[in-house]
Scaffold this motif. Sequence first.
Motif, short mmCIF file in Angstrom:
data_model
loop_
_atom_site.label_atom_id
_atom_site.label_comp_id
_atom_site.label_asym_id
_atom_site.label_seq_id
_atom_site.Cartn_x
_atom_site.Cartn_y
_atom_site.Cartn_z
N ARG A 134 1.28 -1.00 0.21
CA ARG A 134 -0.10 -0.09 -0.13
C ARG A 134 0.79 1.49 -0.09
O ARG A 134 0.81 2.10 -0.25
CB ARG A 134 -0.88 -0.18 1.29
N LEU A 135 2.07 1.15 0.99
CA LEU A 135 3.07 2.65 0.71
C LEU A 135 3.08 2.29 -0.20
O LEU A 135 3.08 3.54 -1.15
CB LEU A 135 4.23 2.80 1.77
N LEU A 136 4.13 1.46 -1.26
CA LEU A 136 4.92 1.86 -2.60
C LEU A 136 3.88 2.09 -3.58
O LEU A 136 4.14 3.43 -4.37
CB LEU A 136 5.15 0.42 -2.99
N GLY B 92 8.46 4.83 10.14
CA GLY B 92 8.88 3.35 10.11
C GLY B 92 9.05 2.34 9.32
O GLY B 92 10.22 1.42 8.51
N LEU B 93 7.51 2.16 8.81
CA LEU B 93 7.70 0.81 7.34
C LEU B 93 8.72 2.12 6.22
O LEU B 93 9.59 1.26 5.31
CB LEU B 93 6.16 0.86 6.87
N ALA B 94 8.58 2.66 5.85
CA ALA B 94 9.00 3.73 4.54
C ALA B 94 10.55 3.71 5.17
O ALA B 94 11.08 3.29 3.59
CB ALA B 94 8.74 5.01 4.75
N GLU B 95 11.02 3.78 5.99
CA GLU B 95 12.62 3.53 6.23
C GLU B 95 12.87 2.13 5.93
O GLU B 95 13.92 1.99 5.64
CB GLU B 95 12.75 3.78 7.83
N GLU B 96 11.82 1.17 7.01
CA GLU B 96 13.49 -0.29 6.45
C GLU B 96 12.13 -0.76 4.48
O GLU B 96 13.20 -1.23 4.22
CB GLU B 96 11.28 -1.05 6.57
N LEU B 97 11.92 -0.03 3.74
CA LEU B 97 11.66 -0.30 2.35
C LEU B 97 13.36 0.44 1.85
O LEU B 97 13.50 0.34 1.06
CB LEU B 97 10.86 0.04 2.06
N GLU B 98 13.04 1.89 3.05
CA GLU B 98 14.56 2.92 2.28
C GLU B 98 15.59 1.84 2.05
O GLU B 98 16.37 2.08 1.33
CB GLU B 98 14.79 4.15 2.92
#
Length: 259
Positions: A28-30, A58-64
């Motif tokens: 969903r974030l992507l 937090g999720l954005a940083e993990e995906l980064e």
Amino acid sequence: MSVPTRGHQATLGQGGPGPFGVLRRALRLLEAVDRHPHGATLAELGRDLSLPSAAVQGLAEELETEGYLHCVDGIWSLGGTLALLGRQNREQLIRAKLHHKLAELRDQLGAAVYFSRYQDGELCVEAVSAADHAPAVDEWVDFRATAHASAIGKCLLSQLDHDGRRDHLARHPIARLTARTITDPEQLMHRLERQPATVPVLDIQEYALGTVCAAVPVTAGSTVGCLATSMPVERIHQLKGAAELLAAQAAPLMLAMAV
């Protein structure tokens, strides 16, 4: 797994619990980032997903970290990993990331880690990460013929439908490997059908004496897979914690395979 079409409003909270929920929230974030061709701030993504920006961070940083997102001066955009996945080396990239993840898990657990799939009616151990301090189990009988006794095999079979399990057992008759091996087909079928998707599958010396194993599902799209570990029976008190770590780390593998 259903994925909303482009432009569909979906919140991170709709992902649900467990590793499958983490995967859905990541997707969903992507999708939200992809709707901003010039990038977006955490505040903008939070508005898109009906969440405060702190909940997205937090999720954005993990995906980064994994290369799926990229941030410059507070502006988030899709990362280079997604671009690479569209090229001819997609499979090589995924396999490299898989081996890297397995090696990380191996060192965290101090035990061998396995990734397996069920393909074309057969169990296939696609990757094993082992070391001197974390030896793999001795494959004294072909894994493909002993799915009824191993944690890997039972985890994969539990993800099939009733007919799929029956077909597999008809082609690979149950054999007693140790005194703990389940040899009654109906008892085995009953256990497989009642196996909750969120509960790790265990092998307590059913495949090999002196060895205990745990496996958790890794499902992305049509893939029927699992993540597993094995260790000496003397470490059986560590098996539950090891299984919990596998379950927590299944989501990044699912994401790498699904995107």
